[in-house]
Design an enzyme around this catalytic site. Structure first.
Site, mmCIF file in Angstrom:
data_model
loop_
_atom_site.group_PDB
_atom_site.id
_atom_site.type_symbol
_atom_site.label_atom_id
_atom_site.label_comp_id
_atom_site.label_asym_id
_atom_site.label_seq_id
_atom_site.Cartn_x
_atom_site.Cartn_y
_atom_site.Cartn_z
ATOM 1 N N GLU A 46 0.817 -1.213 0.000
ATOM 2 C CA GLU A 46 0.000 0.000 0.000
ATOM 3 C C GLU A 46 0.851 1.265 0.000
ATOM 4 O O GLU A 46 1.935 1.289 0.586
ATOM 5 C CB GLU A 46 -0.876 0.025 1.265
ATOM 6 C CG GLU A 46 -1.839 -1.127 1.324
ATOM 7 C CD GLU A 46 -2.423 -1.359 2.709
ATOM 8 O OE1 GLU A 46 -3.599 -1.761 2.776
ATOM 9 O OE2 GLU A 46 -1.723 -1.161 3.716
ATOM 10 N N ASP A 62 -7.690 -5.028 8.794
ATOM 11 C CA ASP A 62 -7.337 -3.779 8.117
ATOM 12 C C ASP A 62 -7.203 -3.950 6.613
ATOM 13 O O ASP A 62 -6.483 -3.216 5.965
ATOM 14 C CB ASP A 62 -6.038 -3.200 8.723
ATOM 15 C CG ASP A 62 -4.860 -4.165 8.638
ATOM 16 O OD1 ASP A 62 -5.052 -5.301 8.147
ATOM 17 O OD2 ASP A 62 -3.752 -3.796 9.042
HETATM 18 P P1 NAD Z 1 2.539 -10.594 13.490
HETATM 19 O O1 NAD Z 1 2.377 -11.579 12.390
HETATM 20 O O2 NAD Z 1 3.900 -10.249 13.970
HETATM 21 O O3 NAD Z 1 1.691 -11.079 14.759
HETATM 22 C C1 NAD Z 1 0.362 -11.522 14.663
HETATM 23 C C2 NAD Z 1 0.118 -12.550 15.764
HETATM 24 O O4 NAD Z 1 -1.272 -12.908 15.715
HETATM 25 C C3 NAD Z 1 0.927 -13.828 15.622
HETATM 26 O O5 NAD Z 1 1.702 -14.043 16.794
HETATM 27 C C4 NAD Z 1 -0.151 -14.914 15.427
HETATM 28 O O6 NAD Z 1 0.199 -16.152 16.027
HETATM 29 C C5 NAD Z 1 -1.343 -14.283 16.110
HETATM 30 N N1 NAD Z 1 -2.649 -14.821 15.710
HETATM 31 C C6 NAD Z 1 -3.090 -15.133 14.445
HETATM 32 N N2 NAD Z 1 -4.354 -15.618 14.516
HETATM 33 C C7 NAD Z 1 -4.704 -15.584 15.817
HETATM 34 C C8 NAD Z 1 -5.899 -15.942 16.520
HETATM 35 N N3 NAD Z 1 -6.943 -16.455 15.883
HETATM 36 N N4 NAD Z 1 -5.934 -15.774 17.868
HETATM 37 C C9 NAD Z 1 -4.867 -15.278 18.542
HETATM 38 N N5 NAD Z 1 -3.705 -14.936 17.931
HETATM 39 C C10 NAD Z 1 -3.646 -15.084 16.587
HETATM 40 O O7 NAD Z 1 1.779 -9.258 12.988
HETATM 41 P P2 NAD Z 1 1.896 -7.774 13.563
HETATM 42 O O8 NAD Z 1 2.970 -7.010 12.851
HETATM 43 O O9 NAD Z 1 1.887 -7.806 15.050
HETATM 44 O O10 NAD Z 1 0.529 -7.179 13.026
HETATM 45 C C11 NAD Z 1 -0.693 -7.642 13.562
HETATM 46 C C12 NAD Z 1 -1.847 -7.103 12.748
HETATM 47 O O11 NAD Z 1 -1.929 -5.689 12.896
HETATM 48 C C13 NAD Z 1 -1.719 -7.363 11.255
HETATM 49 O O12 NAD Z 1 -2.952 -7.824 10.777
HETATM 50 C C14 NAD Z 1 -1.375 -6.016 10.676
HETATM 51 O O13 NAD Z 1 -1.844 -5.880 9.353
HETATM 52 C C15 NAD Z 1 -2.130 -5.106 11.627
HETATM 53 N N6 NAD Z 1 -1.632 -3.722 11.717
HETATM 54 C C16 NAD Z 1 -2.555 -2.755 11.780
HETATM 55 C C17 NAD Z 1 -2.143 -1.449 11.882
HETATM 56 C C18 NAD Z 1 -3.173 -0.374 12.028
HETATM 57 O O14 NAD Z 1 -2.827 0.814 11.964
HETATM 58 N N7 NAD Z 1 -4.399 -0.692 12.258
HETATM 59 C C19 NAD Z 1 -0.783 -1.123 11.893
HETATM 60 C C20 NAD Z 1 0.152 -2.162 11.856
HETATM 61 C C21 NAD Z 1 -0.292 -3.472 11.759
#
Ligand code: NAD
Length: 344
Positions: free
Chosen positions: A61, A232
């Site tokens: 993005e 997101d």
């Molecule tokens: P990451 O992959 O490092 O961590 C995600 C974690 O979620 C993993 O440890 C995984 O095991 C766990 N997980 C997956 N499914 C699960 C479930 N059903 N129950 C419990 N745990 C579960 O990712 P990250 O960098 O920490 O990002 C997390 C999310 O946040 C992503 O989807 C990313 O796109 C989003 N994000 C959003 C914003 C925002 O501004 N809203 C900004 C950054 C990241």
């Protein structure tokens, strides 16, 4: 006047030095202040939903905005499968430019900066929406963003306990170890139900490229604040639709959130409140102690602009950047080819 042909570049190494020099909690509190002041002048920004390029495995993005004086954009990806390959789900870099000349004035890593600004934004939203006496937060998803979230809620909202759950216990172990010594009480939980017990704030920060149900309706009691970070993208949500129907929903920029947020599950005219209006006082935040408030976070360009502006300001007194020879600078501005010839 900056030397516009030489662009300050903040490497990952320098970003880490800057954040450790100031302290992560202070940085997030500062960025929250920058976001708050930019949200107060929301109407002065150029706004567009981010430009997304989707593939089967992820999304890339571009997130641009301008306040008329400065222009900023972030390049960011989201690839939930990446961690299995030793790569991160989210990486980013960004640029700030002067509108008057169009010349860049900052190029920086934004993987760490995105985690900081996302957590700052979450905690800022909770400052306006969460129950006033909220001390306990549940955090479902203990990956890359999670520690930043915990520390921002401590610094900005006064949270004292974080209850962790992840489907991967190794992620919970990593998060708990990283937060040991932070001053937060950390409780590792075996189920999401256990994590949300006693929690006034529930943060969902999971990564999965599907419509997941991290929280079902029966798990969410009256009066809680939900900070939903992980849903997101189109087709990527975390909350059961029934929760949304019971909640007061607060969003960043509706045209983007309608496409990407939890509310993609609702009718396109379902009422939502824009957070900037809560911050300016034009709209009401939490209405009563029993209301469920939901910050349906997707991440918006103005938050990155605020974070870029903060780093740009910090570099006025701190040495954490390298000069980058990024903009061609011929002696005669129209003799670009001559400059090339003379370099022979
Ligand atoms: P990451 O992959 O490092 O961590 C995600 C974690 O979620 C993993 O440890 C995984 O095991 C766990 N997980 C997956 N499914 C699960 C479930 N059903 N129950 C419990 N745990 C579960 O990712 P990250 O960098 O920490 O990002 C997390 C999310 O946040 C992503 O989807 C990313 O796109 C989003 N994000 C959003 C914003 C925002 O501004 N809203 C900004 C950054 C990241």
């Amino acid at each position: 006047m900056e030397h516009l042909n030489i662009v300050p570049f903040v490497s990952v190494d320098n970003m880490m030095k800057l954040v450790l020099h100031i302290g992560p909690e202070q940085v997030m509190a500062d960025i929250a202040t920058y976001i708050e002041s930019d949200f107060r002048r929301w109407e002065s920004f150029d706004k567009t939903p981010r430009v997304a390029s989707h593939s089967k495995v992820g999304v890339i993005e571009l997130m641009p905005t301008s306040d008329g004086e400065m222009y900023g954009f972030k390049y960011v990806n989201g690839h939930p499968k990446n961690t299995k390959e030793g790569l991160q789900t989210v990486t980013a870099f960004g640029l700030l430019a002067e509108v008057d000349t169009g010349y860049p004035i900052l190029l920086t890593e934004m993987t760490i900066l995105t985690a900081l600004r996302t957590a700052a934004m979450s905690a800022l939203a909770a400052k306006y929406l969460a129950p006033k006496d909220a001390k306990v937060m549940a955090m479902i998803g203990n990956g890359a963003q999670s520690e930043f979230q915990a520390l921002a809620f401590k610094a900005i909202c006064g949270v004292t306990e974080v209850r962790l759950f992840d489907i991967d216990p190794a992620a919970t172990g990593k998060c708990a170890a990283n937060l040991a010594g932070s001053g937060l009480k950390i409780t590792a939980c075996k189920t999401p139900e256990e994590a949300i017990e006693t929690a006034a704030i529930i943060t969902t920060v999971t990564a999965d490229k599907q419509n997941a149900t991290i929280l079902t309706d029966n798990m969410v009691g009256a009066g809680v604040h939900i900070n939903a970070i992980g849903g997101d993208c189109p087709g990527k949500t975390e909350l059961h639709r029934d929760i949304l129907l019971r909640s007061g929903i607060f969003v960043e920029y509706p045209p983007q959130t309608r496409i990407e947020g939890e509310i993609q599950q609702l009718d396109p005219d379902h009422p939502v409140t824009e957070l900037w209006q809560v911050i300016t006082g034009a709209a009401t935040g939490r209405q009563n102690a029993r209301q469920i408030t939901l910050f349906d976070s997707v991440g918006f360009a103005i938050e990155d602009f605020s974070a870029l502006r903060y780093i740009h300001d910090k570099l006025k007194t701190l040495p954490f950047s390298d000069p980058l020879d990024m903009i061609a600078d011929p002696d005669d501005p129209r003799d670009l080819y001559g400059m090339l010839l003379r370099a022979k």
